[in-house]
Design an enzyme around this catalytic site. Structure first.
Site, PDB file in Angstrom:
ATOM      1  N   GLY A   1       4.034 101.912 -64.928  1.00 18.63           N
ATOM      2  CA  GLY A   1       4.980 102.997 -65.064  1.00 18.63           C
ATOM      3  C   GLY A   1       4.462 104.113 -65.936  1.00 18.63           C
ATOM      4  O   GLY A   1       5.217 104.994 -66.351  1.00 18.63           O
TER       5      GLY A   1
ATOM      6  N   CYS B   1      12.324 118.224 -37.705  1.00 20.33           N
ATOM      7  CA  CYS B   1      13.682 118.570 -37.300  1.00 20.33           C
ATOM      8  C   CYS B   1      14.694 117.768 -38.120  1.00 20.33           C
ATOM      9  O   CYS B   1      15.405 116.893 -37.613  1.00 20.33           O
ATOM     10  CB  CYS B   1      13.879 118.320 -35.806  1.00 20.33           C
ATOM     11  SG  CYS B   1      15.447 118.972 -35.198  1.00 20.33           S
TER      12      CYS B   1
ATOM     13  N   ARG C   1       7.990 112.142 -50.802  1.00 24.80           N
ATOM     14  CA  ARG C   1       8.448 112.004 -52.182  1.00 24.80           C
ATOM     15  C   ARG C   1       9.478 113.067 -52.602  1.00 24.80           C
ATOM     16  O   ARG C   1      10.485 112.721 -53.233  1.00 24.80           O
ATOM     17  CB  ARG C   1       7.261 112.007 -53.145  1.00 24.80           C
ATOM     18  CG  ARG C   1       6.300 110.841 -52.939  1.00 24.80           C
ATOM     19  CD  ARG C   1       5.142 110.842 -53.938  1.00 24.80           C
ATOM     20  NE  ARG C   1       5.609 110.432 -55.247  1.00 24.80           N
ATOM     21  CZ  ARG C   1       5.689 111.239 -56.298  1.00 24.80           C
ATOM     22  NH1 ARG C   1       5.319 112.510 -56.185  1.00 24.80           N
ATOM     23  NH2 ARG C   1       6.113 110.784 -57.451  1.00 24.80           N
TER      24      ARG C   1
ATOM     25  N   TYR D   1      13.055 111.165 -53.514  1.00 27.57           N
ATOM     26  CA  TYR D   1      13.580 111.064 -54.875  1.00 27.57           C
ATOM     27  C   TYR D   1      13.260 112.278 -55.747  1.00 27.57           C
ATOM     28  O   TYR D   1      12.938 112.149 -56.936  1.00 27.57           O
ATOM     29  CB  TYR D   1      13.130 109.771 -55.580  1.00 27.57           C
ATOM     30  CG  TYR D   1      11.753 109.255 -55.275  1.00 27.57           C
ATOM     31  CD1 TYR D   1      11.610 108.081 -54.533  1.00 27.57           C
ATOM     32  CD2 TYR D   1      10.601 109.888 -55.739  1.00 27.57           C
ATOM     33  CE1 TYR D   1      10.353 107.572 -54.262  1.00 27.57           C
ATOM     34  CE2 TYR D   1       9.350 109.376 -55.475  1.00 27.57           C
ATOM     35  CZ  TYR D   1       9.229 108.212 -54.735  1.00 27.57           C
ATOM     36  OH  TYR D   1       7.984 107.705 -54.468  1.00 27.57           O
TER      37      TYR D   1
END
Length: 404
Positions: free
Chosen positions: A222, A332, A302, A306
């Protein structure tokens, strides 16, 4: 320390290989790995590349050559890792919500198993007892990371076994004789505050006392990387110092010289990646000026998935007057990469670059709208190597079975 790829290099690659195009800079990956290794030199540390970020076989081979291990979340990633040259003892397998057969397949291949739910833990213990060492993934109920969708340590997360279920874990270990060699946690991505890791480590140290055979504690990853010029990154040097001190103190108090493991994914490959696209159309409406490019969330999901931020630059007209655009794709669906972004004046045909495109870019790409997936290029020692061919129309039909 390697330099970033220049505007001229990127423009040259767009001309040579076409757009859309993913480009990866090998030396930047090495820089990131060396940074981590140096930061944790005072403690017995191992690093396992979280390959879900980017699994191109050439990237896996390159990272294998750096000396890292591999973190896998599916049995197919395990097979890719073996094909890339990783030995089973350097592959950590951490799936979730899978059938027991997938866990068993990992055991048959000899990889390090990380079990993250009570059901599988009990099945494994009943079948194998202590004959095959395992790691247990704990959910410490620590909120870490950025967007809620990429946080994995909170109380509502599907990942790991709750720290409040320790009594249940102990019963299974005691009754089946499981050999628990490690404990694992992962709270999410984009962790700015190193105290998140230290708080998790404190929880892990407390749990470790229940497992006399434990050899390592895995703190997941992380580590945050910067996405824009004023952004921050995880201070891995400071974290390495504090983790080293914590493990030294634990050894002094408990007599156990444990290893610390990490699983960097985005940290290794994000900044090494560039996504090149071409402006198809500049479209002005009553409220907005759109730059429509020859890609979409079928190639880079991405931002839509989020709200991830990617810095964008106009490579073709860097000295152009600054103007405000909304950058969109040609899918579309609502397909927005960036709202109200200041770019050098964009003209139809200009090449734009998205930075930080090495992690979860191509890896999450699809053929939505029957669009073709882009090519991938690896720049190593100044030379560009095509490492994935651009899709052709036949690829859309490759696995379809025509019955009519």
């Amino acid at each position: 320390m390697s330099q970033s790829l220049s505007r001229e290099q990127l423009i040259g690659l767009a001309k040579e290989f076409g757009t859309p195009l993913y480009v990866y800079h090998a030396e930047k990956i090495k820089d990131q790995y060396d940074t981590l290794s140096g930061a944790f030199s005072a403690v017995k540390a191992r690093f396992f590349y979280a390959c879900k970020a980017l699994t191109n076989i050439n990237i896996l081979k390159f990272i294998n050559g750096l000396g890292a291990g591999l973190d896998c979340v599916s049995i197919h990633e395990v097979h890719l890792g073996l094909k890339a040259g990783f030995t089973p003892d350097r592959i950590l397998f951490t799936p979730n919500c899978v059938d027991f057969d997938e866990i068993d397949a990992g055991r048959a291949l000899g990889v390090i198993l990380n079990i993250d739910n009570i059901s599988i833990l009990e099945q494994f213990g009943n079948r194998y007892g202590g004959a095959y060492p395992i790691c247990i993934r704990i959910n410490p109920h620590i909120m870490g990371g950025g967007n809620y969708k990429i946080s994995t340590g909170h109380i509502d997360s599907k990942f790991g076994i709750s720290v409040h279920q320790m009594r249940h874990i102990e019963r299974i270990v005691k009754t089946t004789g499981l050999n628990v060699k490690g404990l694992h946690m992962h709270t999410g991505s984009d962790i700015k505050d190193i105290n998140v890791f230290l708080a998790g480590l404190e929880v892990m140290f407390g749990i470790a006392e229940h497992f006399p055979q434990i050899e390592f504690i895995d703190l997941g990853s992380g580590f945050k990387v910067p996405y824009h010029e004023d952004d921050v990154r995880t201070d891995v040097a400071a974290l390495g110092k504090k983790v080293g001190d914590a493990f030294a103190q634990y050894k002094a108090e408990n007599g156990k010289d444990l290893e610390v493991w990490f699983e960097p994914g985005k940290f290794l490959v994000s900044e090494a990646g560039y996504f090149l696209v071409k402006c198809n159309v500049v479209k002005q409406t009553t409220a907005t000026v759109f730059v429509g490019v020859n890609s979409g969330f079928n190639h880079l999901i991405r931002p839509m998935m989020y709200e991830a931020y990617h810095r964008i630059e106009n490579l073709s007209n860097p000295a152009g007057s600054p103007r405000i655009y909304t950058v969109v794709g040609h899918i579309c669906e609502t397909d927005t990469f960036a709202w109200d972004r200041t770019l050098s004046e964009v003209r139809e045909g200009d090449v734009l670059v998205f930075y930080n495109a090495g992690a979860y870019g191509f890896e999450m790409a699809s053929n939505f709208n029957s669009r073709l997936k882009p090519a991938e290029v690896l720049v190593l020692d100044g030379a560009a190597h095509l490492i994935r061919k651009r899709d052709v129309f036949e690829d859309l039909l490759r696995n379809q079975v025509e019955v009519l």
